[in-house]
Scaffold this active site. Structure first.
Site, PDB file in Angstrom:
ATOM      1  N   TYR A   1      36.999   4.632   3.945  1.00 23.95           N
ATOM      2  CA  TYR A   1      37.961   4.893   5.439  1.00 23.95           C
ATOM      3  C   TYR A   1      39.167   4.465   5.958  1.00 23.95           C
ATOM      4  O   TYR A   1      40.300   4.702   6.231  1.00 23.95           O
ATOM      5  CB  TYR A   1      37.210   4.270   6.631  1.00 23.95           C
ATOM      6  CG  TYR A   1      35.812   4.586   6.811  1.00 23.95           C
ATOM      7  CD1 TYR A   1      36.088   5.534   7.906  1.00 23.95           C
ATOM      8  CD2 TYR A   1      34.454   4.321   6.784  1.00 23.95           C
ATOM      9  CE1 TYR A   1      34.631   6.880   8.343  1.00 23.95           C
ATOM     10  CE2 TYR A   1      33.570   4.621   7.466  1.00 23.95           C
ATOM     11  CZ  TYR A   1      33.518   5.863   7.959  1.00 23.95           C
ATOM     12  OH  TYR A   1      32.285   6.971   8.380  1.00 23.95           O
TER      13      TYR A   1
ATOM     14  N   GLU B   1      10.990  -0.429  -9.050  1.00 24.05           N
ATOM     15  CA  GLU B   1      11.858   0.231  -7.885  1.00 24.05           C
ATOM     16  C   GLU B   1      12.206   0.365  -7.184  1.00 24.05           C
ATOM     17  O   GLU B   1      12.901   1.346  -5.593  1.00 24.05           O
ATOM     18  CB  GLU B   1      11.439   2.079  -9.013  1.00 24.05           C
ATOM     19  CG  GLU B   1      12.519   3.015  -8.071  1.00 24.05           C
ATOM     20  CD  GLU B   1      11.920   4.318  -8.219  1.00 24.05           C
ATOM     21  OE1 GLU B   1      10.894   4.127  -8.855  1.00 24.05           O
ATOM     22  OE2 GLU B   1      12.017   5.558  -7.744  1.00 24.05           O
TER      23      GLU B   1
ATOM     24  N   ASP C   1       7.977   4.668 -10.137  1.00 24.10           N
ATOM     25  CA  ASP C   1       7.448   5.589  -9.889  1.00 24.10           C
ATOM     26  C   ASP C   1       6.883   6.461 -11.433  1.00 24.10           C
ATOM     27  O   ASP C   1       7.676   6.329 -12.044  1.00 24.10           O
ATOM     28  CB  ASP C   1       7.423   6.326  -9.043  1.00 24.10           C
ATOM     29  CG  ASP C   1       7.712   5.727  -7.462  1.00 24.10           C
ATOM     30  OD1 ASP C   1       6.429   5.061  -7.389  1.00 24.10           O
ATOM     31  OD2 ASP C   1       8.173   6.256  -6.837  1.00 24.10           O
TER      32      ASP C   1
END
Lengths: 533, 362
Positions: free
Chosen positions: B96, B190, B242
């Site tokens: 920004y 994770e 995973d």
């Protein structure tokens, strides 16, 4: 009911000459009257073509007025008026009241009309659909004659309904034709208006005023000079069909074959004529009308075997590059126009000449395919676009070499208009409707050469323009980012923003483009970095 | 303070170089080291991904470069401002701060955070100053719990006494002081959901370890924290992800470093990290085949890329795992699937058993 046997005598009774007018009545589609829309265009076209031919032959800058007035949705009054030489009183009724009566059929000369079928055909069509006579007003500068004529369909003879003669104090000359006909008026790609617009394009020395059902349109004269008058030539032996040869043999006034060959054909001298006779095993002093069927065939064959130079080409009257450019520029309002007139060439013994012009940018639309304007002897061809050698030559030209995109087998894309003019003593139309030119290899080759030459010239302009445009965009882009860079640098180094802006703008003006190219050689223009995880 | 002055000097030097080129009427340029696979090398002795020497010239007067050029200089101006003030901004805030509309146009200097992130990463490479030195922080993602006491900005924090939330890992862990480390190893997960499972089960207490998680790819803060603990206290790091190409690549980044941050692999990579699961063998052994999720095309494409990375190419065990996933198991699976064997199966059985039996991949 049992079949009745017809005797030969009875059959013979049914045999009789078919009048051309009667033939026309049954075969109107051959001549361009197959539907009401096309009929209206054809009528305007026949009258305007004749007007332009007449003016040119009399070396008068043409002023043509065309009026199409709606009487009812399917009935129109068509009136054309020209400032040509007019037609003498004795021939006036014949010229419009007898089919196949004309001045142009028996000669080999570049002109719009050829067969004497056009204008009288239009008169016949309107007569058949409304029963009204044609009204003709003409003067050669002497008295003004106004006649009303109908065609006797069985006899193919004009019948004068009324005749008025008036004094002509202003020495007006020209011709007015007025018919009332069935038809349908539309505007668009195949319309009276489009036909006139394209006519104006290819005849920029003519002024054409059109008063149609939707108002008045004027096509101004762009140049004040007429193209040179075409000359009449005799047929060249290579272009003569056996049928024509037989007809020529039977009608010639020459006493013997030698005389016949040297006087009726171009490029045949005494030596060549003797050689032809020897090859055909015919006596040079044989009477032409004594030549038998079989001998004619031998003669025809020998005529193709001798070595001859091509036919003279001064019989052609191309528009020339200047007139073409003016014509196309005027009607397309393009920003750049280039025209190419090829040297004359020959197909089957007929001299012909190809001209083309390319228009780019300006008010041409950028969407879709290029516009193609096709002309034969200065007449627009509106129908059968895909069957025409002009279209084939454009499609077969590789426009990608000239900075236009093109899919194979298609017209090029972009802000482009293509005009092709085929000028010849004999236009090889694919059909009687005279809307498409047949594909002879010589014609195709010349068209492609013309397009390539014009394409090369246009490409120089287009590429220059692309480059200028890119340069401009680039400059604008840098100019937007300069204050931003200066501001960031000021924060970073305390150097004054204004000083940096001035210096950067100096670089843009001086060598912004050059630096750009430096950048391309040392670094990769599109940086290959991408966001890592 | 000294560090800040050094950084400010560095940034100013960069600005002066550009101003010098402008003063001479030249096309201002920056040398940006290339951050793509083509410019990284797997260093077999250090066992981590190292940056190559490829450098791209970035010019101001080049249509393709001008935008990035100005973004990079603006990032430098911002970093200098932050250092002078002694304040930090998040990447989002920096976006920004850099975002503004060019006058008389609808062009923004940066349109999305990806652009400002890249400009900042490029700046790190150009000035050889890490993001931490530039005073720009990544978002905080990830929690830790375990038998460790640290000191951060004067506060003493005990990772075993932080309720259900744990300690949230800051983006800059450079100045953290470890007061007391009792743990014997680290378990990295994770998924935050699995971390909560282990935390609720007080695995760090039972097994005497540290439990850390991220949400997806591990941030620099987490990676640096893992590395410091593993080097300074010689703690083995066990990784759990995973069963898919993306999970395995998270392991790859923690162990060998990432392609885009190859220039700081030395400060982030943990070559001794151990992959605990899920492996292809686990799917068979723990009967997870019924919980498989179908491959999508991107999964197979990513798997193929991972398979061909230099640091996996010659690893026989990993090639076997990848081939099994691709040809035999033909699907992916989540850590959460272990719950099918019991709510605390992962805490009570899966992790302790595998660590005890030393069943992990290198």
């Amino acid at each position: 009911m049992a079949d009745r046997i017809v005797t030969a005598e009875e059959l013979a009774q049914q045999l009789r000459a078919v009048s051309v007018a009667e033939f026309f009545e049954k075969n109107r589609h051959l001549l361009g009257y197959e539907n009401p829309t096309k009929a209206l265009i054809t009528i305007v076209k026949e009258f305007v073509d004749n007007a332009l031919d007449a003016c040119e032959e009399a070396r008068i800058l043409p002023d043509v007025k065309v009026l199409v007035k709606e009487i009812s949705p399917d009935r129109f009054r068509v009136r054309t008026e020209d400032n040509g030489p007019g037609i003498v009183e004795e021939k006036l009724a014949l010229a419009f009241g007898k089919l196949l009566y004309g001045s142009k059929f028996h000669r080999l000369k570049m002109s719009r009309g050829t067969q004497g079928l056009g204008a009288s055909g239009s008169v016949l069509y309107s007569q058949l659909t409304t029963g009204k006579p044609v009204r003709l007003v003409s003067s050669t500068g002497k008295d003004i004659h106004e006649i009303e004529v109908t065609i006797d369909v069985n006899k193919n003879e004009p019948r004068i309904v009324s005749h008025k003669q008036e004094r002509n104090p202003n020495k007006w000359h020209g011709l007015k034709i007025e018919v009332e006909t069935e038809g349908r008026y539309i505007e668009g790609r195949q319309s009276v208006l489009e036909y006139l617009r394209q006519t104006a394009m290819c005849n920029p020395y003519a002024k054409i005023v059109f008063e149609g059902p939707n108002g008045r349109v004027e096509f101004e004269r762009a140049v004040k000079e007429l193209p040179p008058l075409p000359k009449e030539i005799k047929p060249h032996p290579y272009g003569v069909e056996i049928g024509l040869l037989r007809r020529m043999l039977s009608t010639t006034s020459s006493k013997n074959l030698l005389g016949f060959l040297t006087s009726e054909f171009s490029r045949v001298g005494r030596g060549t004529a003797l050689q032809i006779c020897k090859l055909a095993k015919l006596e040079p002093n044989k009477k032409p009308y004594d030549v038998s069927h079989e001998e004619t065939e031998r003669l025809h064959k020998s005529m193709q075997m001798v070595k001859l130079i091509g036919p003279p080409t001064d019989c052609l009257s191309p528009l020339g590059e200047k007139l073409l450019e003016e014509g196309l520029r005027k009607e397309t309002r393009a920003e750049f126009v280039v025209a190419v007139t090829r040297p004359p060439s020959v197909y089957r013994g007929n001299p012909f000449q190809i001209e083309c012009a390319l228009a780019f940018g300006g008010e041409l639309t950028a969407e879709g395919s290029a516009q193609l304007f096709r002309f034969a002897n200065k007449m627009p061809l509106l129908y059968h676009t895909s069957d025409c050698v002009t279209t084939e030559s454009v499609v077969e030209t590789d426009w990608r070499r000239y900075a236009f995109s093109q899919s194979s087998g298609q017209l090029p894309q972009g802000q482009l208009a293509i005009l092709i003019h085929f000028a010849s003593v004999w236009v090889p139309y694919t059909s009687e409707g005279k809307q498409a030119i047949a594909n002879y290899p010589e014609i195709m080759k010349e068209m492609k050469l013309a397009l390539q030459e014009a394409g090369r010239q246009l490409a120089i302009y287009v590429r220059q323009k692309h480059k200028m445009h890119e340069r401009q965009l680039r400059k604008e882009l840098f100019e937007k980012y300069i204050p931003e860079l200066a501001e960031s640098l000021e924060k970073l180094t305390d150097d004054k923003k204004e000083k940096l802006i001035a210096e950067l703008e100096k670089i843009v003006k001086k060598s912004g483009v050059k630096s750009e190219e430096d950048g391309k050689t040392t670094g990769n223009d599109k940086e290959s970095e991408k966001t890592g995880k | 303070m000294e560090k800040r002055q050094e950084t400010i000097k560095n940034l100013k030097k960069l600005g002066s170089k550009v101003v010098g080129e402008i003063d001479k009427g030249e096309n201002p340029s920056l040398d940006v080291p290339i951050r793509t696979l083509s410019n990284v090398k797997y260093d077999t002795t250090r066992r981590m991904i190292m940056m190559g020497t490829g450098v791209a010239k970035r010019y101001f007067f080049n249509v393709g470069h001008v935008r990035k050029f100005v973004q990079t200089i603006e990032a430098a101006a911002l970093a200098k401002e932050l250092n002078e003030m002694g304040k930090h901004l998040s990447l989002r805030e920096a976006f920004y701060r850099m975002k503004r509309t060019l006058p008389d146009s609808n062009i923004n200097l940066v349109d999305e955070q990806g652009e400002s992130n890249e400009a900042i990463e490029d700046l790190e490479l150009i000035t050889d100053a890490s993001r931490e030195l530039l005073h720009i922080n990544a978002n905080k993602l990830g929690s830790v719990a375990g038998k460790v006491v640290i000191q951060d900005k004067g506060d003493v924090i005990d990772w075993s006494k932080l309720g259900s939330g744990g300690w949230s890992i800051p983006s800059n862990v450079e100045d953290i002081i470890f007061k007391k480390v009792d743990a014997k190893f680290i378990v990295y997960l994770e998924k935050a959901a699995e971390w909560e499972r282990l935390h609720e089960d007080r695995v760090w207490d039972k097994l005497n370890c540290i439990v850390i998680s991220s949400q997806g790819q591990a941030t620099r803060g987490i990676r640096r924290l893992l590395q410091r603990l593993s080097i300074e206290y010689k703690l083995p790091v066990y990784i759990l992800t995973d069963f898919d190409a993306y999970g395995w690549y998270i392991y790859s980044v923690i162990k060998y470093g990432s392609i885009s941050l190859a220039h700081i692999s030395g400060k982030l990579a943990i070559p001794n990290a151990r992959f605990l699961g899920l492996t292809a063998d686990d799917i068979i052994k723990y009967d997870l085949k019924k919980h498989l999720i179908k491959f999508e095309e991107v999964d197979l494409k990513r798997l193929e890329q991972v398979k061909n990375y230099d640091w996996f190419k010659n690893n026989k065990e990993w090639q076997r795992q990848i081939n099994m996933m691709k040809n035999e198991i033909k699907g992916k699976a989540e850590l959460a699937a272990l719950t099918s064997h019991g709510i605390s199966f992962i805490s009570d059985v899966y992790i302790p058993e595998k660590i005890k039996r030393n069943v992990w991949l290198d």
